[in-house]
Motif scaffolding. Structure first.
Motif, PDB file in Angstrom:
ATOM      1  N   LEU A  18      -2.497  -4.539 -10.951  1.00  0.00           N
ATOM      2  CA  LEU A  18      -2.927  -5.502 -11.966  1.00  0.00           C
ATOM      3  C   LEU A  18      -4.156  -6.242 -11.453  1.00  0.00           C
ATOM      4  O   LEU A  18      -4.187  -6.630 -10.283  1.00  0.00           O
ATOM      5  N   PRO A  19      -5.161  -6.466 -12.313  1.00  0.00           N
ATOM      6  CA  PRO A  19      -6.329  -7.215 -11.846  1.00  0.00           C
ATOM      7  C   PRO A  19      -5.953  -8.651 -11.483  1.00  0.00           C
ATOM      8  O   PRO A  19      -4.974  -9.189 -12.001  1.00  0.00           O
ATOM      9  N   ASP A  20      -6.730  -9.219 -10.611  1.00  0.00           N
ATOM     10  CA  ASP A  20      -6.565 -10.626 -10.211  1.00  0.00           C
ATOM     11  C   ASP A  20      -5.193 -10.929  -9.605  1.00  0.00           C
ATOM     12  O   ASP A  20      -4.639 -12.012  -9.793  1.00  0.00           O
ATOM     13  N   THR A  21      -4.619  -9.965  -8.868  1.00  0.00           N
ATOM     14  CA  THR A  21      -3.342 -10.241  -8.193  1.00  0.00           C
ATOM     15  C   THR A  21      -3.436  -9.960  -6.686  1.00  0.00           C
ATOM     16  O   THR A  21      -2.441  -9.642  -6.048  1.00  0.00           O
ATOM     17  N   GLY A  22      -4.621 -10.051  -6.140  1.00  0.00           N
ATOM     18  CA  GLY A  22      -4.759  -9.899  -4.690  1.00  0.00           C
ATOM     19  C   GLY A  22      -5.332  -8.562  -4.257  1.00  0.00           C
ATOM     20  O   GLY A  22      -5.654  -8.374  -3.089  1.00  0.00           O
ATOM     21  N   GLY A  23      -5.423  -7.599  -5.177  1.00  0.00           N
ATOM     22  CA  GLY A  23      -6.112  -6.343  -4.893  1.00  0.00           C
ATOM     23  C   GLY A  23      -5.426  -5.473  -3.854  1.00  0.00           C
ATOM     24  O   GLY A  23      -4.222  -5.604  -3.585  1.00  0.00           O
ATOM     25  N   VAL A  24      -6.224  -4.592  -3.274  1.00  0.00           N
ATOM     26  CA  VAL A  24      -5.711  -3.558  -2.382  1.00  0.00           C
ATOM     27  C   VAL A  24      -5.098  -4.142  -1.105  1.00  0.00           C
ATOM     28  O   VAL A  24      -4.034  -3.710  -0.660  1.00  0.00           O
ATOM     29  N   ASP A  25      -5.746  -5.156  -0.530  1.00  0.00           N
ATOM     30  CA  ASP A  25      -5.254  -5.709   0.740  1.00  0.00           C
ATOM     31  C   ASP A  25      -3.845  -6.272   0.585  1.00  0.00           C
ATOM     32  O   ASP A  25      -2.961  -6.027   1.404  1.00  0.00           O
ATOM     33  N   HIS A  26      -3.669  -7.000  -0.490  1.00  0.00           N
ATOM     34  CA  HIS A  26      -2.366  -7.610  -0.747  1.00  0.00           C
ATOM     35  C   HIS A  26      -1.303  -6.523  -0.956  1.00  0.00           C
ATOM     36  O   HIS A  26      -0.188  -6.604  -0.437  1.00  0.00           O
ATOM     37  N   LEU A  27      -1.686  -5.485  -1.691  1.00  0.00           N
ATOM     38  CA  LEU A  27      -0.746  -4.401  -1.972  1.00  0.00           C
ATOM     39  C   LEU A  27      -0.336  -3.686  -0.686  1.00  0.00           C
ATOM     40  O   LEU A  27       0.839  -3.377  -0.462  1.00  0.00           O
ATOM     41  N   LEU A  28      -1.326  -3.430   0.159  1.00  0.00           N
ATOM     42  CA  LEU A  28      -1.068  -2.747   1.436  1.00  0.00           C
ATOM     43  C   LEU A  28      -0.055  -3.545   2.259  1.00  0.00           C
ATOM     44  O   LEU A  28       0.894  -2.984   2.822  1.00  0.00           O
ATOM     45  N   GLU A  29      -0.239  -4.859   2.306  1.00  0.00           N
ATOM     46  CA  GLU A  29       0.707  -5.729   3.012  1.00  0.00           C
ATOM     47  C   GLU A  29       2.117  -5.557   2.458  1.00  0.00           C
ATOM     48  O   GLU A  29       3.084  -5.428   3.202  1.00  0.00           O
ATOM     49  N   LYS A  30       2.222  -5.560   1.129  1.00  0.00           N
ATOM     50  CA  LYS A  30       3.536  -5.429   0.476  1.00  0.00           C
ATOM     51  C   LYS A  30       4.185  -4.092   0.815  1.00  0.00           C
ATOM     52  O   LYS A  30       5.398  -4.007   1.042  1.00  0.00           O
ATOM     53  N   MET A  31       3.366  -3.036   0.835  1.00  0.00           N
ATOM     54  CA  MET A  31       3.923  -1.710   1.128  1.00  0.00           C
ATOM     55  C   MET A  31       4.406  -1.653   2.575  1.00  0.00           C
ATOM     56  O   MET A  31       5.489  -1.129   2.859  1.00  0.00           O
ATOM     57  N   GLU A  32       3.616  -2.208   3.481  1.00  0.00           N
ATOM     58  CA  GLU A  32       4.010  -2.189   4.896  1.00  0.00           C
ATOM     59  C   GLU A  32       5.295  -2.975   5.109  1.00  0.00           C
ATOM     60  O   GLU A  32       6.190  -2.554   5.836  1.00  0.00           O
ATOM     61  N   GLU A  33       5.364  -4.097   4.435  1.00  0.00           N
ATOM     62  CA  GLU A  33       6.554  -4.938   4.512  1.00  0.00           C
ATOM     63  C   GLU A  33       7.776  -4.171   4.009  1.00  0.00           C
ATOM     64  O   GLU A  33       8.834  -4.193   4.636  1.00  0.00           O
ATOM     65  N   ALA A  34       7.620  -3.477   2.896  1.00  0.00           N
ATOM     66  CA  ALA A  34       8.742  -2.751   2.298  1.00  0.00           C
ATOM     67  C   ALA A  34       9.177  -1.589   3.184  1.00  0.00           C
ATOM     68  O   ALA A  34      10.369  -1.374   3.397  1.00  0.00           O
ATOM     69  N   VAL A  35       8.223  -0.855   3.711  1.00  0.00           N
ATOM     70  CA  VAL A  35       8.552   0.313   4.555  1.00  0.00           C
ATOM     71  C   VAL A  35       9.167  -0.170   5.871  1.00  0.00           C
ATOM     72  O   VAL A  35      10.136   0.411   6.371  1.00  0.00           O
ATOM     73  N   GLY A  36       8.626  -1.243   6.408  1.00  0.00           N
ATOM     74  CA  GLY A  36       9.213  -1.902   7.572  1.00  0.00           C
ATOM     75  C   GLY A  36       9.382  -1.026   8.799  1.00  0.00           C
ATOM     76  O   GLY A  36      10.295  -1.231   9.581  1.00  0.00           O
ATOM     77  N   SER A  37       8.553  -0.029   8.963  1.00  0.00           N
ATOM     78  CA  SER A  37       8.666   0.831  10.139  1.00  0.00           C
ATOM     79  C   SER A  37       7.283   1.091  10.707  1.00  0.00           C
ATOM     80  O   SER A  37       6.382   1.518   9.990  1.00  0.00           O
ATOM     81  N   SER A  38       7.150   0.813  12.007  1.00  0.00           N
ATOM     82  CA  SER A  38       5.825   0.976  12.618  1.00  0.00           C
ATOM     83  C   SER A  38       5.492   2.456  12.818  1.00  0.00           C
ATOM     84  O   SER A  38       4.361   2.822  13.096  1.00  0.00           O
ATOM     85  N   SER A  39       6.497   3.340  12.673  1.00  0.00           N
ATOM     86  CA  SER A  39       6.191   4.762  12.879  1.00  0.00           C
ATOM     87  C   SER A  39       5.594   5.411  11.620  1.00  0.00           C
ATOM     88  O   SER A  39       5.179   6.558  11.648  1.00  0.00           O
ATOM     89  N   VAL A  40       5.585   4.671  10.501  1.00  0.00           N
ATOM     90  CA  VAL A  40       4.934   5.203   9.294  1.00  0.00           C
ATOM     91  C   VAL A  40       3.597   4.491   9.102  1.00  0.00           C
ATOM     92  O   VAL A  40       3.551   3.272   8.979  1.00  0.00           O
ATOM     93  N   GLN A  41       2.524   5.264   9.158  1.00  0.00           N
ATOM     94  CA  GLN A  41       1.190   4.686   8.951  1.00  0.00           C
ATOM     95  C   GLN A  41       0.862   4.711   7.458  1.00  0.00           C
ATOM     96  O   GLN A  41       1.093   5.713   6.792  1.00  0.00           O
ATOM     97  N   ILE A  42       0.295   3.619   6.973  1.00  0.00           N
ATOM     98  CA  ILE A  42      -0.158   3.605   5.578  1.00  0.00           C
ATOM     99  C   ILE A  42      -1.656   3.337   5.567  1.00  0.00           C
ATOM    100  O   ILE A  42      -2.113   2.322   6.097  1.00  0.00           O
ATOM    101  N   THR A  43      -2.406   4.262   4.997  1.00  0.00           N
ATOM    102  CA  THR A  43      -3.866   4.074   4.935  1.00  0.00           C
ATOM    103  C   THR A  43      -4.349   4.337   3.510  1.00  0.00           C
ATOM    104  O   THR A  43      -3.757   5.136   2.774  1.00  0.00           O
ATOM    105  N   GLN A  44      -5.425   3.678   3.170  1.00  0.00           N
ATOM    106  CA  GLN A  44      -5.973   3.907   1.838  1.00  0.00           C
ATOM    107  C   GLN A  44      -6.763   5.210   1.835  1.00  0.00           C
ATOM    108  O   GLN A  44      -7.454   5.530   2.798  1.00  0.00           O
ATOM    109  N   HIS A  45      -6.651   5.948   0.759  1.00  0.00           N
ATOM    110  CA  HIS A  45      -7.380   7.206   0.619  1.00  0.00           C
ATOM    111  C   HIS A  45      -8.448   7.009  -0.453  1.00  0.00           C
ATOM    112  O   HIS A  45      -8.148   6.574  -1.559  1.00  0.00           O
ATOM    113  N   GLY A  46      -9.685   7.323  -0.112  1.00  0.00           N
ATOM    114  CA  GLY A  46     -10.765   7.154  -1.089  1.00  0.00           C
ATOM    115  C   GLY A  46     -11.062   5.683  -1.308  1.00  0.00           C
ATOM    116  O   GLY A  46     -10.586   4.811  -0.578  1.00  0.00           O
TER     117      GLY A  46
END
Ligand SMILES: [Zn+2]
Length: 478
Positions: free
Chosen positions: A350-378
């Protein structure tokens, strides 16, 4: 070489005359001019301007020639070539110059000249030979978006011929690679004709729908887009023989992470546009959808209402950010422990909700495992919603009312995909204003086979754009 298809103009004209629906009263543009615009659209369809065919420059040659003959000067026509993967694509800017002493910022009118490719074998007609049948014009780009190019160019030519001089510059801004990269869009945005536009109207978004029975449902004005962002989730392990399983396993770790992404719930967040959309969906649909939406408008945390809306993804996607797994790759042999596992997750933010950085944080928090890397593609283009300005909404509403009295214009947010985002990102408010009328659900065939446009709608849009351009050119909208 560009192979031009020729078609039977005489047959076409007879068909057109039989099918022409005139709308007295609203018609500001003569039927003759409307037929000329149709001929232009038919010519444009003959260029296979899909990626890889190199025909965008040829189509620009054709348009340039037409514009010069109509009296536009060389200084008012700008070609912006860009090299993309060994192919030259071209953006085109045309200026209808305002009065000399005008100090108002220009208004830009957007369309794109490229198309998604079409395979003739999948079509009932040849996609690059325009064909008129049962009141429709068939051909690739008939709707997306040569329709817009033909309407805007024809209106410009007609305004020029009538001697009309606006209070400000009016600008056509046509990209040549909207479907594949939008590099020409960025070139266009750097050009001084466009870079300080007061606002932009996009012929490639917004539109009208009617039911199968012919009742108008709504006309939409696109004022925001969700942000498209793709992420790669990856895990790796030392691997080994599959007869000796280890506690760590790349596939299990990734699968666990994907389940967390599946369960990741984003909060309901309204903006000005989606609030208005929710009200209108509620009024239109009634029943449990209406009840749930109205509840959420009061209290966006109501779980019962959220659960109801979850069952209607077509409405749910306007209320929150979505992420979904789309591709998977793992392991290298059936008898080996996987060393690598990788998944692709596509999100619409959704626009104006913190963008990609905020989303990445949320995904990392949800996955909660340092052995899974999350990176943006494109890359992802973060663009704000455009403000719902009364003066612009009123202008577009008036334009729609010319042909469809009493139908209300509905602001909308799309789930991603037009070059409006490039304009919004650099601060130019942009509105999808292609008020395509009389489109039945079955007529929405952009990117698919047998793309077509109802000719009656096309003719009506000539009156619409004539009104909108004169109105935007009047200068009372800043
Ligand atoms: Zn398009």
């Amino acid at each position: 070489m560009h192979l031009r298809y020729r078609f039977m103009r005489t047959t076409l004209c007879v068909a057109v005359l039989l099918l022409t629906i005139s709308s007295p009263g609203a018609a500001a543009v003569s039927q003759q001019k409307k037929l000329e615009a149709q001929t232009l659209l038919e010519e444009l369809i003959t260029y296979r301007t899909a990626k890889g065919y190199g025909q965008v420059p040829d189509m620009v040659d054709y348009l340039e020639d037409k514009l010069l003959k109509a009296g536009f000067s060389r200084q008012d026509i700008v070609r912006l070539p860009v090299e993309v993967e060994d192919e030259t694509v071209v953006g085109l800017i045309v200026r209808l110059a305002g009065k000399d002493d005008a100090d108002l910022k220009p208004v830009a009118f957007l369309a794109h000249m490229d198309v998604v490719d079409a395979l003739p074998k999948n079509w009932q007609t040849n996609p690059f030979i325009p064909t008129v049948k049962d009141g429709y014009l068939y051909g690739r780009g008939a709707q997306d978006n040569k329709f817009g190019v033909a309407l805007l160019v024809s209106t410009f030519i007609n305004l020029k011929a009538s001697g009309y001089v606006p209070e400000r510059d009016l600008i056509l801004a046509f990209s040549g690679d909207e479907e594949t990269g939008m590099l020409t869009t960025r070139q266009i945005l750097n050009h001084p004709f466009v870079s300080d536009a007061a606002f932009a109207l996009n012929s490639d978004a917004g539109g009208g729908t009617i039911t199968r029975e012919g009742t108008p449902v709504a006309f939409s004005m696109q004022a925001a887009e969700k942000i498209f962002a793709t992420f790669i989730l990856s895990t790796s392990n030392p691997g080994g023989h599959s007869s000796v399983p280890q506690p760590e396993n790349a596939i299990y770790e990734l699968a666990q992470a994907l389940l967390e992404i599946k369960n990741l719930a984003f909060p309901v967040t309204f903006n000005e546009i989606t609030r208005s959309m929710a009200h209108s969906v509620a009024d239109r649909e009634g029943g449990e959808i209406a009840k749930a939406l109205r509840t959420l408008l009061e209290n966006s945390n109501d779980n019962d209402a959220i659960n109801v809306i979850r069952q209607y993804p077509q409405y749910a996607n306007m209320l929150w950010t979505t992420c979904v797994a789309t591709m998977l790759e793992a392991g290298h042999a059936e008898n080996a422990l996987p060393q690598n596992a990788e998944a692709t997750v596509n999100c619409r933010i959704l626009p104006d909700t913190g963008g990609v950085d905020h989303l990445l944080e949320k995904m990392e928090e949800a996955v909660g495992s340092s052995s899974v890397q999350i990176t943006q593609h494109g890359e992802s283009v973060e663009s704000p919603a455009s403000p719902l300005r009364d003066d612009i909404v009123e202008m577009l509403q008036q334009g729609v009312a010319l042909n469809y009295a009493g139908v209300t214009l509905q602001p909308t947010m799309s789930s991603g995909g037009t070059e409006g985002r490039e304009y919004r990102r650099v601060g130019i408010p942009t509105y999808g204003a292609g008020s395509l009328g009389l489109v039945r659900p079955d007529d929405s065939r952009a990117h698919g086979p047998n793309e077509r446009i109802p000719l009656a709608s096309f003719y009506k849009e000539m009156d619409y754009w004539d009104y909108i351009m004169r109105r935007a050119g009047r200068g009372d909208i800043k």
